[in-house]
Motif scaffolding. Structure first.
Motif, mmCIF file in Angstrom:
data_model
loop_
_atom_site.group_PDB
_atom_site.id
_atom_site.type_symbol
_atom_site.label_atom_id
_atom_site.label_comp_id
_atom_site.label_asym_id
_atom_site.label_seq_id
_atom_site.Cartn_x
_atom_site.Cartn_y
_atom_site.Cartn_z
ATOM 1 N N VAL A 55 0.763 -1.435 -0.252
ATOM 2 C CA VAL A 55 0.403 0.085 -0.191
ATOM 3 C C VAL A 55 0.634 1.182 0.076
ATOM 4 C CG1 VAL A 55 -1.612 1.399 1.390
ATOM 5 C CG2 VAL A 55 -1.958 -1.257 0.938
ATOM 6 N N ALA A 56 0.231 2.253 -0.819
ATOM 7 C CA ALA A 56 1.128 3.248 -1.354
ATOM 8 C C ALA A 56 1.532 3.986 0.202
ATOM 9 C CB ALA A 56 0.299 4.282 -1.444
ATOM 10 N N ILE A 57 3.025 4.310 0.235
ATOM 11 C CA ILE A 57 3.941 5.250 1.361
ATOM 12 C C ILE A 57 2.376 6.527 2.054
ATOM 13 C CG2 ILE A 57 5.030 6.530 2.787
ATOM 14 C CD1 ILE A 57 6.899 4.953 1.367
ATOM 15 N N ALA A 58 1.984 7.200 3.370
ATOM 16 C CA ALA A 58 1.411 7.892 3.440
ATOM 17 C C ALA A 58 1.853 8.862 4.664
ATOM 18 C CB ALA A 58 -0.113 7.113 3.630
ATOM 19 N N SER A 59 1.637 10.177 4.445
ATOM 20 C CA SER A 59 2.323 11.000 5.894
ATOM 21 C C SER A 59 1.866 10.638 6.930
ATOM 22 C CB SER A 59 2.056 12.493 5.307
ATOM 23 O OG SER A 59 0.200 12.953 5.201
ATOM 24 N N SER A 60 0.593 9.814 6.712
ATOM 25 C CA SER A 60 -0.040 9.850 8.515
ATOM 26 C C SER A 60 0.796 8.358 8.728
ATOM 27 C CB SER A 60 -1.629 9.572 8.293
ATOM 28 O OG SER A 60 -1.550 8.390 7.020
ATOM 29 N N ASP A 61 1.388 7.262 8.432
ATOM 30 C CA ASP A 61 1.966 6.477 8.890
ATOM 31 C C ASP A 61 3.270 6.475 9.817
ATOM 32 O OD1 ASP A 61 0.632 5.356 6.945
ATOM 33 O OD2 ASP A 61 2.143 5.023 5.426
ATOM 34 N N ALA A 62 3.154 5.692 10.737
ATOM 35 C CA ALA A 62 3.837 6.073 12.192
ATOM 36 C C ALA A 62 4.850 6.511 11.704
ATOM 37 C CB ALA A 62 3.168 5.254 13.244
ATOM 38 N N ARG A 63 5.944 7.058 11.830
ATOM 39 C CA ARG A 63 7.086 7.261 10.810
ATOM 40 C C ARG A 63 8.162 6.337 10.242
ATOM 41 N NH1 ARG A 63 11.146 9.137 14.795
ATOM 42 N NH2 ARG A 63 10.189 9.000 17.026
#
Length: 211
Positions: free
Chosen positions: A177-185
């Motif tokens: 799944v694409a990287i999201a700015s909300s991903d934890a670290r």
């Protein structure tokens, strides 16, 4: 000829089709126990490491097998925090060989603030990557996949966090799944099917590309 007969001789690069001196900067690998992922210097969360599980790019049986657990969580393999300087690029790299895992991420993030991070997600089926950053800004500089033969690839990420502080580098399995700015670290939380990846020889360096 024996190696000793060529000591202190210049290296030649033929990549352009013509002979030229190969000039590389002197670098230091800042990661402790960079080939021994079973060492306690490596923090492991949501995964296990089995040492000496495959033939590495050196030809020895010293590659490690990374196996996801089957919980719904973020997965992290990371070493100790390393000092970075504002305005100076940091590069992290690792040799990987696909077993049953197709996707993983390399992440560089600020140790004291989970919004300062940059990540590259590598697809080992298509040999491509995508990138993303935390909410604090765009810190991505570049990423690279190099073919080292026998199924091994050297994957690298270069980032500039624009801070003078300590930074952490992570190897983090992903489900694609694409990287999201909300991903934890920069890590993706998902339920795994115990997928596996062979890894070897991590490096973290000051510079714009891996050596």
């Amino acid at each position: 000829y024996p190696t000793t007969t060529r000591t202190n001789l210049a290296r030649i690069d033929y990549s352009s089709g013509e002979a030229a001196l190969l000039i590389e900067p002197q670098r230091t690998n800042l990661i402790k126990y960079s080939q021994d992922y079973s060492n306690s210097s490596w923090n492991k969360f949501g995964l296990t490491i089995t040492a000496n599980s495959g033939t590495s790019p050196t030809g020895a049986n010293d590659a490690s097998l990374l196996t996801e657990d089957n919980t719904n969580t973020q997965r992290t393999l990371g070493n100790e925090a390393i000092a970075v300087i504002s305005g100076v690029n940091t590069n992290v790299s690792v040799f990987v060989k696909k077993d049953t895992m197709s996707f993983f991420r390399l992440i560089i993030n600020r140790a004291t603030d989970g919004t300062y991070w940059s990540a590259a997600q590598f697809n080992l089926d298509t040999l491509t990557f995508t990138s993303g950053n935390g909410t604090a800004g765009n810190f991505f500089v570049s990423a690279l996949i190099e073919d080292f033969g026998n199924g091994w690839y050297k994957c690298s990420l270069t980032a500039n966090l624009n801070i003078t502080d300590n930074a952490l580098a992570f190897i983090s399995p992903s489900d694609g799944v694409a990287i999201a700015s909300s991903d934890a670290r920069g890590r993706r939380a998902y339920t795994s099917a115990n997928k596996r990846l062979l890894i070897f020889g991590s490096q973290q360096e000051v510079g714009s590309y891996p050596t």
